[in-house]
Design a protein around this motif. Sequence first.
Motif, PDB file in Angstrom:
ATOM      1  N   GLN A  35     -47.857  40.928 -11.895  1.00  0.00           N
ATOM      2  CA  GLN A  35     -47.205  42.243 -11.991  1.00  0.00           C
ATOM      3  C   GLN A  35     -46.279  42.534 -10.812  1.00  0.00           C
ATOM      4  N   VAL A  36     -46.132  41.545  -9.925  1.00  0.00           N
ATOM      5  CA  VAL A  36     -45.402  41.795  -8.681  1.00  0.00           C
ATOM      6  C   VAL A  36     -44.193  40.857  -8.568  1.00  0.00           C
ATOM      7  N   ALA A  37     -43.046  41.442  -8.172  1.00  0.00           N
ATOM      8  CA  ALA A  37     -41.851  40.627  -7.907  1.00  0.00           C
ATOM      9  C   ALA A  37     -41.458  40.804  -6.442  1.00  0.00           C
ATOM     10  N   PHE A  38     -40.543  39.950  -5.992  1.00  0.00           N
ATOM     11  CA  PHE A  38     -40.094  40.011  -4.601  1.00  0.00           C
ATOM     12  C   PHE A  38     -38.608  40.344  -4.557  1.00  0.00           C
ATOM     13  N   TYR A  86     -51.702  32.620  -5.876  1.00  0.00           N
ATOM     14  CA  TYR A  86     -52.229  33.615  -6.828  1.00  0.00           C
ATOM     15  C   TYR A  86     -52.023  33.188  -8.284  1.00  0.00           C
ATOM     16  N   ASP A  87     -51.565  31.945  -8.467  1.00  0.00           N
ATOM     17  CA  ASP A  87     -51.443  31.380  -9.794  1.00  0.00           C
ATOM     18  C   ASP A  87     -50.540  32.196 -10.732  1.00  0.00           C
ATOM     19  N   PHE A  88     -49.338  32.472 -10.258  1.00  0.00           N
ATOM     20  CA  PHE A  88     -48.331  33.084 -11.140  1.00  0.00           C
ATOM     21  C   PHE A  88     -46.950  32.565 -10.726  1.00  0.00           C
ATOM     22  N   SER A  89     -45.933  32.845 -11.557  1.00  0.00           N
ATOM     23  CA  SER A  89     -44.577  32.357 -11.234  1.00  0.00           C
ATOM     24  C   SER A  89     -43.689  33.547 -10.895  1.00  0.00           C
ATOM     25  N   LYS A 143     -40.397  41.602 -18.122  1.00  0.00           N
ATOM     26  CA  LYS A 143     -41.310  40.555 -17.653  1.00  0.00           C
ATOM     27  C   LYS A 143     -42.678  41.110 -17.264  1.00  0.00           C
ATOM     28  N   GLY A 144     -42.887  42.393 -17.492  1.00  0.00           N
ATOM     29  CA  GLY A 144     -44.198  42.994 -17.184  1.00  0.00           C
ATOM     30  C   GLY A 144     -44.425  43.224 -15.695  1.00  0.00           C
ATOM     31  N   ILE A 145     -43.315  43.308 -14.937  1.00  0.00           N
ATOM     32  CA  ILE A 145     -43.449  43.546 -13.485  1.00  0.00           C
ATOM     33  C   ILE A 145     -43.563  45.050 -13.235  1.00  0.00           C
ATOM     34  N   LYS A 146     -44.597  45.414 -12.500  1.00  0.00           N
ATOM     35  CA  LYS A 146     -44.815  46.853 -12.268  1.00  0.00           C
ATOM     36  C   LYS A 146     -44.448  47.275 -10.850  1.00  0.00           C
ATOM     37  N   TYR A 147     -44.464  46.322  -9.941  1.00  0.00           N
ATOM     38  CA  TYR A 147     -44.220  46.646  -8.527  1.00  0.00           C
ATOM     39  C   TYR A 147     -43.309  45.584  -7.949  1.00  0.00           C
TER      40      TYR A 147
END
Length: 459
Positions: free
Chosen positions: A91-94, A139-142, A225-229
């Motif tokens: 749920q997190v992007a940079f 954290y096993d995500f892309s 993409k389901g990113i919330k934060y």
Amino acid sequence: MEERSIIEVLKANKQEKLIKYLKTLADEERNKLIENLEKLDIENYFKIINKNRDQTAILFNKIEKPFVFEQGKCDIKKYKKVGENALTKGQVAFFIVAGGQGSRLGFEHPKGLYPISPILQKSLFQIHTEKVAAFGKYYDFSPELFIMTSSTNHDETVSFFNDIGKDWYDLNKIHFFKQRDLPSIDLNGDLILSDKLTIFTAPDGHGGSLLALKNNGMIDLMKKKGIKYFSYFQVDNPLINIADPVFLGLHIFEQSEVSSKVLPKRSPDEKVGVACIIDGKTSIIEYSDLPKDLAEKKDENGRLLFNFGSIAIHIFSVDFIDRITTENLQLPYHVANKKIPYYDYETNTIIKPEKPNGIKLEQFVFDAIPMAKNAIFYETIREDEFAPLKNKDGEDSIQTCKEGISKLFKKWLKNSNINFDNENKAIVEISPLFAVNEEQFASKIKNYLTKVPNKLYLE
Ligand code: UTP
């Protein structure tokens, strides 16, 4: 807009010098310059600059000390779990803001290309991108990485990633977009030319990032993409912990819309934004806008009343940015006097001024904080997370930044009880690919080494 209307706008805004200059140009050249003025939406620019040039407005009626989640005073375990959960769910992007001009550093390329790591001379961009890749693995995500550039550094930044950045992370996961440019005026109020036929422009400040995200379709992409934060940080701080689960968990658990990391100021006049409550709203005030007596005022414990400075590390909720950018976001403009190289009509040369000769308008991202329904401040530790590269020498310089990187990793080694050959002489660099945080480092290091040599790089 036709040429006539552009000239009308110039006339109404007392640009006689430029009008006279336009008359001296051949048709083709004049058309080019007129086209340039039109593209810059010059009419709107004059509205903005006329409104903001003389900033004499009272900034606040009441300013108070804010609440800060201080180190050692909050339930780390609880928040960490919530943050880790959001990370593992993807749920997190940079988001790196890298559109600045880096004028103080005086490096001829985008600041993100500066080779800063103390041993391998990795660039700032490489350090950040490797962290993204490493945290994804941890954290096993892309993760998606968003990078904001500006017209002056966009092409070189993208080429850099295409050439060598493809080895650090999947380029399909990196999204580059440009912020807006704004013209500047000189101290007499005249528009500045950067060459014979181009109006000088500069990026509109890191605050421009919010509308730039929206207008370039990045907010929609995040939502899809389901990113919330998203974790927001500046290109020039290689120490940033881009995926701090405690900070993130605090943001989520406390239902904050924007959260900011702060730390105790080095001195009352340190040049960082200051955490406060302005007229009842959680805010950050630019250091130059906080009156000296208030900056130096102490509380009942003898500590600075406005003790906490912002280091431009934020978590934003995507819904919050979506909401404020849909509602015609208008962040205030801050006026900065800068040295701007300019094309001199009379001598037909480019002049590099010794003193500030022009006015730039910039928006600051922290001015969005008062718009949040809930905003929080979280204290971090300077040597763990803040070693910005701003200047060639002195404070926040190339040397202090390199030392800051090495110092942090020496601390990790000492905390793991690894001895040094010579602690003062030792230079240490740990790749994020070896460990993303101290916890992972501590679990691995004992199998790797029993004594620290004078130069240590681990990957
Ligand atoms: P700074 O305020 O330190 O400015 O930017 P700068 O442009 O890097 O350097 P100087 O002041 O010219 O020496 C802090 C962060 O905000 C970004 C910068 O790239 C840096 O990451 N920034 C700044 C933008 O993305 N756009 C801007 O318009 C200004």
